[in-house]
Design a protein around this motif. Structure first.
Motif, mmCIF file in Angstrom:
data_model
loop_
_atom_site.group_PDB
_atom_site.id
_atom_site.type_symbol
_atom_site.label_atom_id
_atom_site.label_comp_id
_atom_site.label_asym_id
_atom_site.label_seq_id
_atom_site.Cartn_x
_atom_site.Cartn_y
_atom_site.Cartn_z
ATOM 1 N N THR A 92 45.868 36.761 37.977
ATOM 2 C CA THR A 92 46.740 36.246 36.779
ATOM 3 C C THR A 92 46.153 34.795 36.542
ATOM 4 N N ASP A 93 45.243 34.135 37.407
ATOM 5 C CA ASP A 93 44.834 33.079 36.955
ATOM 6 C C ASP A 93 43.236 33.084 36.533
ATOM 7 N N LEU A 94 42.848 34.453 36.441
ATOM 8 C CA LEU A 94 41.359 34.577 36.284
ATOM 9 C C LEU A 94 41.366 35.402 34.873
ATOM 10 N N GLY A 95 40.072 35.380 34.339
ATOM 11 C CA GLY A 95 40.112 36.254 33.064
ATOM 12 C C GLY A 95 39.572 37.635 33.424
ATOM 13 N N GLU A 100 37.876 42.744 36.799
ATOM 14 C CA GLU A 100 37.504 44.226 36.404
ATOM 15 C C GLU A 100 35.937 44.532 36.987
ATOM 16 N N ALA A 101 35.728 45.874 37.063
ATOM 17 C CA ALA A 101 34.304 46.118 37.471
ATOM 18 C C ALA A 101 33.573 45.867 36.154
ATOM 19 N N PRO A 102 32.377 44.925 36.145
ATOM 20 C CA PRO A 102 31.986 44.375 34.780
ATOM 21 C C PRO A 102 31.092 45.674 34.231
ATOM 22 N N LEU A 103 30.821 46.736 34.746
ATOM 23 C CA LEU A 103 30.129 47.609 34.062
ATOM 24 C C LEU A 103 30.983 49.029 33.933
ATOM 25 N N SER A 104 32.064 48.721 34.417
ATOM 26 C CA SER A 104 33.200 49.985 34.189
ATOM 27 C C SER A 104 33.402 50.600 32.965
ATOM 28 N N SER A 105 32.878 49.861 31.923
ATOM 29 C CA SER A 105 33.176 50.714 30.633
ATOM 30 C C SER A 105 31.892 51.420 30.064
#
Length: 175
Positions: A92-95, A100-105
């Motif tokens: 909740t304190d992080l962007g 999330e996994a950076p390459l999950s998309s």
């Protein structure tokens, strides 16, 4: 020196599904139907488990961590993203880029296209798209044409730069 030789490899590995080790375990279970036979085989296969665990920890689980999907099991979400009632809550304190996994998309709607979200050097989220026509691949960033290449050029680049890319990947994980 001993502490460094244990700590450095441990810091480059990631939590994950241990897909390669599960394959070895599956072999162990199918090899014999007796629990004592399986236990004996497990002991004999200890070197195999050591190797499969190292492969999982250093390679496969790292891919799972960064992409959100284990490449061996094909399962998502990554173990690191498994929802549980955590003792320490920091998301909740992080962007979103740190929760999330950076390459999950990475998304392949078909064999001729891919879509991926990635952060650039300035921290801005970019949409990278690849569109394949025959042997040619056009690359777009945020909908604007960026470059073209061929499958052959990509393969040659990967082969020629494999060691350099692996070293850069390892260094980026070590900070």
């Amino acid at each position: 020196m001993l502490v460094a030789s244990i700590t450095v490899p441990a810091l480059t590995g990631c939590i994950g599904q241990m897909g390669v080790t599960k394959i070895a375990t599956g072999f162990n279970l199918k090899a014999v139907d007796n629990r004592y036979g399986r236990a004996g085989l497990y002991l004999l296969m200890a070197p195999v488990y050591a190797i499969t665990s190292a492969i999982d920890l250093m390679v496969v689980n790292s891919i799972e961590f960064w992409t959100g999907t284990n490449p061996v099991t094909g399962k998502a979400p990554a173990v690191a993203d498994t929802p549980v009632e955590a003792y320490l809550k920091v998301n909740t304190d992080l962007g979103e880029d740190l929760s999330e996994a950076p390459l999950s998309s990475i998304n392949n709607p078909n064999e001729k296209t891919f879509h991926m979200r990635a952060l650039d050097d300035n921290g801005f989220m970019r949409i990278i798209e690849g569109k394949r026509t025959g042997d040619k691949i056009d690359i777009y960033i945020d909908g604007e044409y960026a470059a073209s290449t061929s499958l052959e050029e990509m393969k040659r680049f990967a082969e020629e730069n494999h060691e350099r890319l692996a070293l850069a990947h390892k260094q980026s994980k070590m900070g």
